[in-house]
Write a protein that holds these residues in place. Structure first.
Motif, PDB file in Angstrom:
ATOM      1  N   GLU A 287       0.872  -1.184   0.000  1.00 20.03           N
ATOM      2  CA  GLU A 287       0.000   0.000   0.000  1.00 20.03           C
ATOM      3  C   GLU A 287       0.896   1.217   0.000  1.00 20.03           C
ATOM      4  N   ARG A 288       0.653   2.139  -0.929  1.00 20.34           N
ATOM      5  CA  ARG A 288       1.541   3.282  -1.051  1.00 20.34           C
ATOM      6  C   ARG A 288       0.872   4.561  -0.515  1.00 20.34           C
ATOM      7  N   HIS A 289       1.641   5.621  -0.508  1.00 17.40           N
ATOM      8  CA  HIS A 289       1.210   6.869   0.125  1.00 17.40           C
ATOM      9  C   HIS A 289      -0.064   7.429  -0.537  1.00 17.40           C
ATOM     10  N   PRO A 290      -1.015   7.928   0.287  1.00 21.17           N
ATOM     11  CA  PRO A 290      -2.258   8.489  -0.274  1.00 21.17           C
ATOM     12  C   PRO A 290      -2.026   9.619  -1.276  1.00 21.17           C
ATOM     13  N   ASP A 291      -0.953  10.361  -1.106  1.00 24.17           N
ATOM     14  CA  ASP A 291      -0.728  11.505  -2.007  1.00 24.17           C
ATOM     15  C   ASP A 291      -0.509  11.068  -3.457  1.00 24.17           C
ATOM     16  N   GLU A 292      -0.143   9.808  -3.681  1.00 21.97           N
ATOM     17  CA  GLU A 292      -0.033   9.354  -5.076  1.00 21.97           C
ATOM     18  C   GLU A 292      -1.400   9.436  -5.774  1.00 21.97           C
ATOM     19  N   VAL A 293      -2.476   9.284  -4.965  1.00 19.37           N
ATOM     20  CA  VAL A 293      -3.824   9.315  -5.536  1.00 19.37           C
ATOM     21  C   VAL A 293      -4.419  10.731  -5.476  1.00 19.37           C
ATOM     22  N   ARG A 294      -4.106  11.445  -4.385  1.00 20.24           N
ATOM     23  CA  ARG A 294      -4.670  12.801  -4.217  1.00 20.24           C
ATOM     24  C   ARG A 294      -4.056  13.808  -5.181  1.00 20.24           C
ATOM     25  N   THR A 295      -2.910  13.455  -5.723  1.00 19.67           N
ATOM     26  CA  THR A 295      -2.198  14.419  -6.572  1.00 19.67           C
ATOM     27  C   THR A 295      -1.776  13.753  -7.878  1.00 19.67           C
ATOM     28  N   ILE A 296      -1.518  14.565  -8.879  1.00 22.56           N
ATOM     29  CA  ILE A 296      -0.839  14.073 -10.077  1.00 22.56           C
ATOM     30  C   ILE A 296       0.381  14.949 -10.267  1.00 22.56           C
ATOM     31  N   TRP A 297       1.523  14.335 -10.148  1.00 23.05           N
ATOM     32  CA  TRP A 297       2.802  15.041 -10.294  1.00 23.05           C
ATOM     33  C   TRP A 297       2.841  16.328  -9.490  1.00 23.05           C
ATOM     34  N   GLY A 298       2.438  16.193  -8.226  1.00 22.92           N
ATOM     35  CA  GLY A 298       2.527  17.336  -7.323  1.00 22.92           C
ATOM     36  C   GLY A 298       1.315  18.245  -7.357  1.00 22.92           C
ATOM     37  N   HIS A 299       0.412  18.050  -8.315  1.00 20.71           N
ATOM     38  CA  HIS A 299      -0.774  18.912  -8.379  1.00 20.71           C
ATOM     39  C   HIS A 299      -1.932  18.239  -7.656  1.00 20.71           C
ATOM     40  N   GLN A 300      -2.509  18.953  -6.694  1.00 23.81           N
ATOM     41  CA  GLN A 300      -3.622  18.417  -5.931  1.00 23.81           C
ATOM     42  C   GLN A 300      -4.841  18.245  -6.840  1.00 23.81           C
ATOM     43  N   ILE A 301      -5.456  17.045  -6.841  1.00 26.52           N
ATOM     44  CA  ILE A 301      -6.657  16.841  -7.658  1.00 26.52           C
ATOM     45  C   ILE A 301      -7.830  16.334  -6.828  1.00 26.52           C
TER      46      ILE A 301
END
Ligand code: MRU
Length: 355
Positions: A287-301
């Motif tokens: 299981e990887r960090h949630p920010d991989e899903v919340r962001t795309i290349w550093g941009h919050q989505i």
């Protein structure tokens, strides 16, 4: 073909895949901790490639050990093994590489420490070279299942970037292309880290193979339109019953293939087959960090702090797999376990298929 990883003057040169396709930059890893960081942060990724990185990282770690004899040397290596092993849990190749190095050391107990240090560098390079040869064999066997004019769906990147050479899933495509077959590929973008968009489409374009990038959710609709002839994916760990752990979303692709009568092939070097596990239920899924899903290349989505479940892999039950492409040939899932047994007549169990 771009080099994923290589050893040069006591430095491990690692292509930083997290920056592709915008920048082609190599990280100079001067110690095993940097190699471990690179595996964790996906500078290098893909099961065979992280197996090679593990072996080279151990060789780097070995150079720093001050030991008078074999036992002290092996003791000094323990934290290196542990750090490398703890990087990513699903791909069996890391474990495979560590076990291979432990056996190698056990076979060379009588060597001087300086000699062992040099031999570990050679062993890391040998694992890389063997992987290149294995990729080619997988490609030769896999290409037999690709016809002139076929359109192939793939998921994630089981390409040259995931290995030392030709890739595993892509190896079959590269060999078919070399043979003059006119193929084209649909690449799933593979959220959340977009290995399909960033890596597979990039390397196939460089190889001159026509590639169309699709969103992950399109695969079913595209199959329904009759646009896909076969699917080929890689694997991070396949158990001896033929269950396949691979990038999250692979399971969905396999089920959709079954629904549409499309063959679903898995390119699996023997180093990715875990003969010690009898079923995919036993595979640890990273299981990887949630920010991989919340962001795309550093941009919050997505909303800050939204709950996320970020499974990096899923397990496709063996019943969905038409055949495995390995360096020893193509095999039905039911015959896979026999590859791990001594004295098996490989020719008798090879799958020849319909082509
Ligand atoms: O998270 P990744 O990019 O390491 O995942 C890679 C995959 O799932 C590949 O398909 C697999 O490792 C096979 S690579 C030949």
């Amino acid at each position: 073909m771009v080099k994923t990883i290589y050893w040069e003057n006591n430095v491990v040169m690692m292509l930083d895949q997290s920056r592709l396709p915008l920048e082609v930059v190599y990280v100079e890893c001067r110690n095993y901790q940097t190699v471990a960081e690179g595996i964790k942060k996906l500078w290098i990724r893909g099961a065979p490639a992280i197996g090679i990185a593990a072996a080279m990282g151990i060789a780097l770690g070995a150079q720093e050990i001050q030991a008078q004899n074999f036992d002290e040397f092996v003791e000094g290596l323990q934290p290196v093994f542990e750090t490398i092993h703890a990087t990513r849990p699903t791909a069996v190749n890391i474990h495979w590489a560590i076990e291979r190095i432990k056996r190698f050391l056990a076979d060379h107990k009588d060597e001087r420490v300086d000699t062992l240090k040099r031999m570990l560098i050679e062993e890391g390079t040998r694992i890389l070279e063997e992987d290149i040869a294995v990729n080619r064999k997988i490609g030769e066997y896999g290409a037999q299942f690709i016809r002139d004019g076929d359109t192939i769906l793939t998921h994630c990147n089981a390409g040259s970037l995931a290995t030392g050479g030709f890739g595993t899933a892509t190896a079959a495509m590269y060999v078919a292309h070399e043979q003059g077959k006119r193929i084209q590929v649909f690449a799933d973008e593979t959220r959340p880290v977009n290995q399909g968009a960033r890596l597979t489409s990039w390397e196939l374009m460089q190889a001159g193979i026509p590639v169309t990038l699709i969103t992950d959710n399109s695969a079913g609709a595209i199959m329904k339109r009759g646009l896909i002839d076969l699917a080929i994916v890689g694997t991070d760990r396949t158990t001896r019953n033929g269950d396949v752990a691979n990038k999250i979303g692979t399971y969905t692709v396999a089920v959709m293939c079954r629904e549409h009568g499309i063959p679903f092939y898995v390119a699996a070097p023997l180093s990715s087959i875990d003969f010690t596990l009898d079923s995919g239920d036993k595979i640890i899924i990273e299981e990887r960090h949630p920010d991989e899903v919340r962001t795309i290349w550093g941009h919050q989505i997505a909303p800050h702090g939204v709950n996320v479940l970020n499974l990096a892999f899923d397990v496709t039950p063996s019943r969905y797999v038409t055949a495995f492409f390995t360096e020893k040939g193509a095999f039905r899932p039911r015959d896979l376990r026999r590859l791990g047994q001594e004295g098996v007549d490989i020719d008798a169990i090879r799958y020849v298929g319909a082509c």
